[in-house]
Design an enzyme around this catalytic site. Structure first.
Site, short mmCIF file in Angstrom:
data_model
loop_
_atom_site.label_atom_id
_atom_site.label_comp_id
_atom_site.label_asym_id
_atom_site.label_seq_id
_atom_site.Cartn_x
_atom_site.Cartn_y
_atom_site.Cartn_z
N PRO A 275 0.83 -1.21 0.00
CA PRO A 275 0.00 0.00 0.00
C PRO A 275 0.87 1.26 0.00
O PRO A 275 1.88 1.32 0.68
CB PRO A 275 -0.76 -0.11 1.33
N CYS A 345 1.90 29.13 -15.95
CA CYS A 345 1.29 29.62 -17.19
C CYS A 345 0.69 28.50 -18.02
O CYS A 345 1.15 28.23 -19.14
CB CYS A 345 2.34 30.38 -17.98
N1 LLP Z 1 2.95 -1.47 -6.06
C1 LLP Z 1 3.21 -1.17 -7.35
C2 LLP Z 1 3.94 -2.15 -8.17
C3 LLP Z 1 2.79 0.06 -7.87
O1 LLP Z 1 3.05 0.34 -9.16
C4 LLP Z 1 2.09 0.97 -7.05
C5 LLP Z 1 1.66 2.27 -7.58
C6 LLP Z 1 1.86 0.61 -5.71
C7 LLP Z 1 2.29 -0.62 -5.26
C8 LLP Z 1 1.14 1.51 -4.76
O2 LLP Z 1 -0.16 1.77 -5.15
P1 LLP Z 1 -1.15 2.57 -4.16
O3 LLP Z 1 -1.39 1.67 -2.97
O4 LLP Z 1 -0.47 3.81 -3.78
O5 LLP Z 1 -2.35 2.78 -4.98
N2 LLP Z 1 0.65 9.05 -9.33
C9 LLP Z 1 -0.63 8.38 -9.31
C10 LLP Z 1 -0.55 7.00 -8.72
C11 LLP Z 1 0.46 6.09 -9.41
C12 LLP Z 1 0.53 4.73 -8.78
C13 LLP Z 1 1.67 3.95 -9.35
N3 LLP Z 1 1.88 2.67 -8.78
C14 LLP Z 1 -1.63 9.26 -8.54
O6 LLP Z 1 -1.26 10.33 -8.08
O7 LLP Z 1 -2.79 8.90 -8.43
#
Ligand code: LLP
Length: 430
Positions: A275, A345
């Site tokens: 997570p 901008c």
């Molecule tokens: N594991 C892997 C292999 C991942 O690629 C990711 C996120 C996570 C875990 C963690 O996922 P989470 O639990 O945070 O959903 N910048 C985007 C989110 C990109 C997520 C990329 N991978 C945003 O601001 O929504």
């Protein structure tokens, strides 16, 4: 639940009034709450108690070493996707045997760094990557513990830019080739196959896609065992969504945990969860000051001193972030409807459109909520704006955990090539 709330008419982070932090560090700034980080970690891990489960915080969500250390102290591991994140996790005090290395483009150098650090496992996403890791491990006279990340072809239902488990996404090994890839992995002397990995996307607001993907993976484990592989670990990735806006909240971690237990609890595997957003997202805010309130032809604009370079999510994913004034509006306060925008901008530099808010005037402080994950880590210096400072609060204390990186620091990094030096001399020769 988070620890950013009004106290005596002023928004505070735990016991620290935000106006006091603004006075000390200037605006804009990121502010994280230790109690909230700790609470989220505990809420997420509770349903896995009694299972052999490792919670690896996805460092990409928030990679400040103080944030990572806060979680390390609770026993968290780390999911890293670059040599830089690996270094940060180690510096923060995550034991290497709690670090998993994900990502589709690991370099030879990053692989060697992971092997030298004796990390828990590499989550490998392609056959060519597998072969290179084999070579690197053999070169270092060892074997690399590996799970293959498989692509279950399940649509996560989240924003297209953060969905990763469909067959047309770049992630994971195609489902149709999974067994074949394991066969190859099993034959490579530098690779020790230890398990299976899956991650289908981020900000999932429904358990169903998780269930579909996890069912497929558990079936695959049986097939792989029948093929003679020792599959002892099941890495289920991250992705559980968080509440950003009022309305129906995403599934609670208890329900997610119960679903994981039901589907994977009997797989005979130790579990790994990754997570990111769930731990850090609502444990952080971006605090900004109103520069101007501008009346356009058809709408009003609240112009903040924070911009899309500081928090990219609204521009990149049309993401919703709650916005509140730091000074609590009284019961009879007048309201306005406005777009909250930054100074960059581009019209994309908009945090919120048509947002109803208590009337604001220049100089007012506002809080942009849910900015603890994918906030500071995605910041840039576009428009030659400084990188904003990060502050960590614990009880009635706060500490600057990354100072503002100012324009002077950035200009100092630029270099003049020799043909552009001595401006005066070259002019004279013309
Ligand atoms: N594991 C892997 C292999 C991942 O690629 C990711 C996120 C996570 C875990 C963690 O996922 P989470 O639990 O945070 O959903 N910048 C985007 C989110 C990109 C997520 C990329 N991978 C945003 O601001 O929504």
């Amino acid at each position: 639940m988070h620890h950013f709330a009004y106290r005596d008419g002023e928004m505070a982070a735990e016991d620290v009034p935000l106006a006091q932090v603004a006075e000390a560090v200037g605006t804009p700034f990121y502010c994280y709450s230790t109690a909230t980080l700790e609470r989220h970690y505990r809420v997420f891990s509770a349903p896995f108690e009694g299972l052999d489960a490792l919670i690896c915080f996805a460092v990409k969500a928030n990679s400040n070493v103080a944030v990572i250390r806060t979680l390390a102290r609770l026993g968290a591991g780390a999911d890293v996707v670059s040599g830089g994140e690996l270094d940060r996790a180690l510096v923060a005090g995550i034991p290497p045997e709690r670090i998993v290395f994900s990502g589709i483009g690991k370099t030879a150098g990053e692989m060697a760094a992971g092997i030298r650090a004796s990390i828990h496992q590499f989550n490998v996403e392609s056959e060519p990557e597998l072969r290179l890791l084999n070579d690197i491990a053999l070169g270092l006279k060892t074997t690399a513990p590996v799970t293959l990340r498989v692509n279950p072809d399940v649509d996560s239902g989240s924003h297209a830019k953060i969905t990763t488990g469909r067959s047309d996404n770049k992630f994971g090994i195609p489902w149709s080739r999974a067994r074949e890839a394991y066969r190859e992995a099993g034959r490579l002397p530098g690779i020790e196959v230890v398990g299976v990995d899956v991650h289908i996307g981020s900000q999932l607001t429904d358990l169903e896609p998780f269930e579909a993907a996890f069912h497929r993976v558990v079936e695959l484990i049986e097939a792989l065992r029948a093929d003679g592989h020792a599959i002892d670990r099941l890495d289920l990735g991250g992705g559980l969504g968080i509440p950003y806006e009022p309305g129906t909240p995403p599934p609670h971690p208890d329900d997610y945990g119960a679903m994981v237990r039901r589907i994977a609890g009997e797989s005979g595997c130790s579990l790994i969860l990754e997570p990111g957003r769930l731990i850090a997202g609502n444990a952080g805010i971006l605090v900004s000051r109103v520069l101007y309130v501008k009346e356009g032809e058809s709408r009003s604009f609240v112009i903040l001193d924070a911009a899309m370079n500081d928090l990219l999510r609204p521009a990149m994913y049309e993401a919703y972030h709650g916005i509140q004034p730091v000074r609590e509006p009284g019961p009879d306060a007048s309201t306005m409807v406005a777009d909250f925008v930054g100074p960059v901008c581009e019209s994309a530099d908009t945090f919120a459109r048509d947002r109803e808010t208590a009337a604001l005037v220049p100089g007012d402080l506002v809080v942009i909520h849910s900015a603890g994950a994918y906030g500071a880590v995605m910041a840039s210096t576009y428009n030659s704006r400084p990188l904003v400072p990060e502050v960590l609060v614990k009880g009635d204390r706060f500490s600057v955990i990354r100072p503002r990186i100012g324009t002077d620091d950035l200009i100092d990094l630029d270099r003049m090539p020799d043909w552009l030096e001595n401006e005066g001399e070259s002019r004279a020769a013309e």
